[in-house]
Design a protein around this motif. Structure first.
Motif, PDB file in Angstrom:
ATOM      1  N   GLU A  52       0.831  -1.207   0.000  1.00 32.86           N
ATOM      2  CA  GLU A  52       0.000   0.000   0.000  1.00 32.86           C
ATOM      3  C   GLU A  52       0.865   1.257   0.000  1.00 32.86           C
ATOM      4  N   ARG A  53       1.944   1.246   0.804  1.00 31.40           N
ATOM      5  CA  ARG A  53       2.843   2.395   0.800  1.00 31.40           C
ATOM      6  C   ARG A  53       3.479   2.594  -0.579  1.00 31.40           C
ATOM      7  N   GLN A  54       3.871   1.495  -1.215  1.00 29.02           N
ATOM      8  CA  GLN A  54       4.491   1.583  -2.541  1.00 29.02           C
ATOM      9  C   GLN A  54       3.498   2.108  -3.580  1.00 29.02           C
ATOM     10  N   VAL A  55       2.238   1.678  -3.488  1.00 26.94           N
ATOM     11  CA  VAL A  55       1.222   2.147  -4.436  1.00 26.94           C
ATOM     12  C   VAL A  55       0.986   3.641  -4.255  1.00 26.94           C
ATOM     13  N   ILE A  56       0.919   4.095  -3.006  1.00 31.83           N
ATOM     14  CA  ILE A  56       0.732   5.528  -2.756  1.00 31.83           C
ATOM     15  C   ILE A  56       1.918   6.319  -3.302  1.00 31.83           C
ATOM     16  N   GLN A  57       3.120   5.807  -3.082  1.00 29.17           N
ATOM     17  CA  GLN A  57       4.316   6.481  -3.603  1.00 29.17           C
ATOM     18  C   GLN A  57       4.314   6.486  -5.132  1.00 29.17           C
ATOM     19  N   PHE A  58       3.870   5.387  -5.745  1.00 30.91           N
ATOM     20  CA  PHE A  58       3.800   5.315  -7.204  1.00 30.91           C
ATOM     21  C   PHE A  58       2.863   6.385  -7.752  1.00 30.91           C
ATOM     22  N   TYR A  59       1.685   6.517  -7.135  1.00 32.38           N
ATOM     23  CA  TYR A  59       0.731   7.520  -7.614  1.00 32.38           C
ATOM     24  C   TYR A  59       1.265   8.939  -7.424  1.00 32.38           C
ATOM     25  N   ALA A  60       1.965   9.173  -6.323  1.00 37.82           N
ATOM     26  CA  ALA A  60       2.543  10.501  -6.098  1.00 37.82           C
ATOM     27  C   ALA A  60       3.614  10.809  -7.142  1.00 37.82           C
ATOM     28  N   LEU A  61       4.481   9.835  -7.422  1.00 35.40           N
ATOM     29  CA  LEU A  61       5.525  10.047  -8.432  1.00 35.40           C
ATOM     30  C   LEU A  61       4.935  10.178  -9.834  1.00 35.40           C
ATOM     31  N   ASP A  62       3.894   9.406 -10.119  1.00 37.94           N
ATOM     32  CA  ASP A  62       3.240   9.506 -11.419  1.00 37.94           C
ATOM     33  C   ASP A  62       2.611  10.883 -11.600  1.00 37.94           C
ATOM     34  N   ASN A  63       1.979  11.390 -10.548  1.00 37.57           N
ATOM     35  CA  ASN A  63       1.381  12.718 -10.604  1.00 37.57           C
ATOM     36  C   ASN A  63       2.450  13.788 -10.802  1.00 37.57           C
ATOM     37  N   GLU A  64       3.567  13.662 -10.099  1.00 35.34           N
ATOM     38  CA  GLU A  64       4.665  14.619 -10.255  1.00 35.34           C
ATOM     39  C   GLU A  64       5.238  14.571 -11.667  1.00 35.34           C
ATOM     40  N   TRP A  65       5.380  13.372 -12.211  1.00 37.19           N
ATOM     41  CA  TRP A  65       5.905  13.226 -13.569  1.00 37.19           C
ATOM     42  C   TRP A  65       4.976  13.898 -14.585  1.00 37.19           C
ATOM     43  N   ARG A  66       3.673  13.704 -14.423  1.00 33.75           N
ATOM     44  CA  ARG A  66       2.721  14.352 -15.342  1.00 33.75           C
ATOM     45  C   ARG A  66       2.806  15.873 -15.241  1.00 33.75           C
ATOM     46  N   ASN A  67       2.936  16.384 -14.022  1.00 35.08           N
ATOM     47  CA  ASN A  67       3.069  17.832 -13.856  1.00 35.08           C
ATOM     48  C   ASN A  67       4.353  18.349 -14.489  1.00 35.08           C
ATOM     49  N   LEU A  68       5.431  17.584 -14.367  1.00 38.09           N
ATOM     50  CA  LEU A  68       6.686  17.997 -14.994  1.00 38.09           C
ATOM     51  C   LEU A  68       6.587  17.985 -16.517  1.00 38.09           C
ATOM     52  N   LEU A  69       5.854  17.025 -17.068  1.00 35.72           N
ATOM     53  CA  LEU A  69       5.651  17.021 -18.525  1.00 35.72           C
ATOM     54  C   LEU A  69       4.882  18.250 -18.970  1.00 35.72           C
ATOM     55  N   LEU A  70       3.840  18.597 -18.215  1.00 33.21           N
ATOM     56  CA  LEU A  70       3.072  19.797 -18.555  1.00 33.21           C
ATOM     57  C   LEU A  70       3.948  21.043 -18.470  1.00 33.21           C
ATOM     58  N   GLU A  71       4.741  21.126 -17.427  1.00 34.72           N
ATOM     59  CA  GLU A  71       5.627  22.276 -17.260  1.00 34.72           C
ATOM     60  C   GLU A  71       6.649  22.346 -18.389  1.00 34.72           C
ATOM     61  N   GLU A  72       7.192  21.200 -18.775  1.00 32.44           N
ATOM     62  CA  GLU A  72       8.148  21.167 -19.879  1.00 32.44           C
ATOM     63  C   GLU A  72       7.512  21.644 -21.179  1.00 32.44           C
ATOM     64  N   ASN A  73       6.293  21.212 -21.431  1.00 35.83           N
ATOM     65  CA  ASN A  73       5.607  21.638 -22.652  1.00 35.83           C
ATOM     66  C   ASN A  73       5.326  23.130 -22.645  1.00 35.83           C
ATOM     67  N   VAL A  74       4.939  23.656 -21.489  1.00 37.15           N
ATOM     68  CA  VAL A  74       4.647  25.090 -21.407  1.00 37.15           C
ATOM     69  C   VAL A  74       5.927  25.896 -21.591  1.00 37.15           C
ATOM     70  N   LEU A  75       7.006  25.488 -20.915  1.00 42.26           N
ATOM     71  CA  LEU A  75       8.253  26.249 -20.989  1.00 42.26           C
ATOM     72  C   LEU A  75       8.927  26.126 -22.350  1.00 42.26           C
ATOM     73  N   GLY A  76       8.632  25.078 -23.073  1.00 45.90           N
ATOM     74  CA  GLY A  76       9.290  24.874 -24.359  1.00 45.90           C
ATOM     75  C   GLY A  76       8.509  25.384 -25.558  1.00 45.90           C
ATOM     76  N   GLU A  77       7.388  26.048 -25.332  1.00 52.66           N
ATOM     77  CA  GLU A  77       6.606  26.554 -26.466  1.00 52.66           C
ATOM     78  C   GLU A  77       7.420  27.594 -27.243  1.00 52.66           C
ATOM     79  N   HIS A  78       7.310  27.542 -28.565  1.00 52.42           N
ATOM     80  CA  HIS A  78       8.099  28.420 -29.434  1.00 52.42           C
ATOM     81  C   HIS A  78       7.774  29.894 -29.176  1.00 52.42           C
ATOM     82  N   ARG A  79       6.511  30.200 -28.992  1.00 51.58           N
ATOM     83  CA  ARG A  79       6.114  31.590 -28.789  1.00 51.58           C
ATOM     84  C   ARG A  79       6.736  32.145 -27.509  1.00 51.58           C
ATOM     85  N   ARG A  80       6.747  31.373 -26.445  1.00 47.82           N
ATOM     86  CA  ARG A  80       7.306  31.820 -25.172  1.00 47.82           C
ATOM     87  C   ARG A  80       8.817  32.012 -25.290  1.00 47.82           C
ATOM     88  N   VAL A  81       9.492  31.068 -25.958  1.00 46.26           N
ATOM     89  CA  VAL A  81      10.940  31.190 -26.139  1.00 46.26           C
ATOM     90  C   VAL A  81      11.262  32.449 -26.950  1.00 46.26           C
TER      91      VAL A  81
END
Length: 105
Positions: A52-81
């Motif tokens: 159960e602890r591992q599953v909770i940690q997995f979901y937390a890391l998965d959520n963080e990874w998704r947020n980092l992908l969104l942040e990467e996409n936002v920061l890498g947009e051509h218009r913003r650069v």
């Protein structure tokens, strides 16, 4: 012989060993089996809690990874650069007539 005293535990133990070997063996087997069941149930509960602890940690890391992908996409947009290049670095588009092309062999 009538004045001889025997302890009750000694008499019962002697009778069990002489006359009741099979029930005694079965009693020992039941006790060993019960201890084994308790041990296995305890280990299973510990492993379930760890899972159960591992599953909770997995979901937390998965959520963080998704947020980092969104942040990467936002920061890498051509218009913003391009906007950051113009505002912060005072860059501008090059006039094609002033452009020099270097070709190396």
């Amino acid at each position: 012989m009538a004045s001889e005293r025997h302890g009750l535990v000694g008499v019962i133990g002697g009778d069990l060993i002489r006359n009741a070997k099979l029930p005694l063996i079965l009693l020992v087997a039941v006790v060993v089996s019960a201890i084994s069941v308790v041990t296995v149930v305890h280990k299973t509960r510990l492993l379930t809690a760890e899972k159960e602890r591992q599953v909770i940690q997995f979901y937390a890391l998965d959520n963080e990874w998704r947020n980092l992908l969104l942040e990467e996409n936002v920061l890498g947009e051509h218009r913003r650069v391009e906007q950051n290049a113009i505002k912060q670095l005072q860059m501008q588009h090059v006039d094609p007539t002033k452009e020099n092309v270097v070709i190396t062999e």
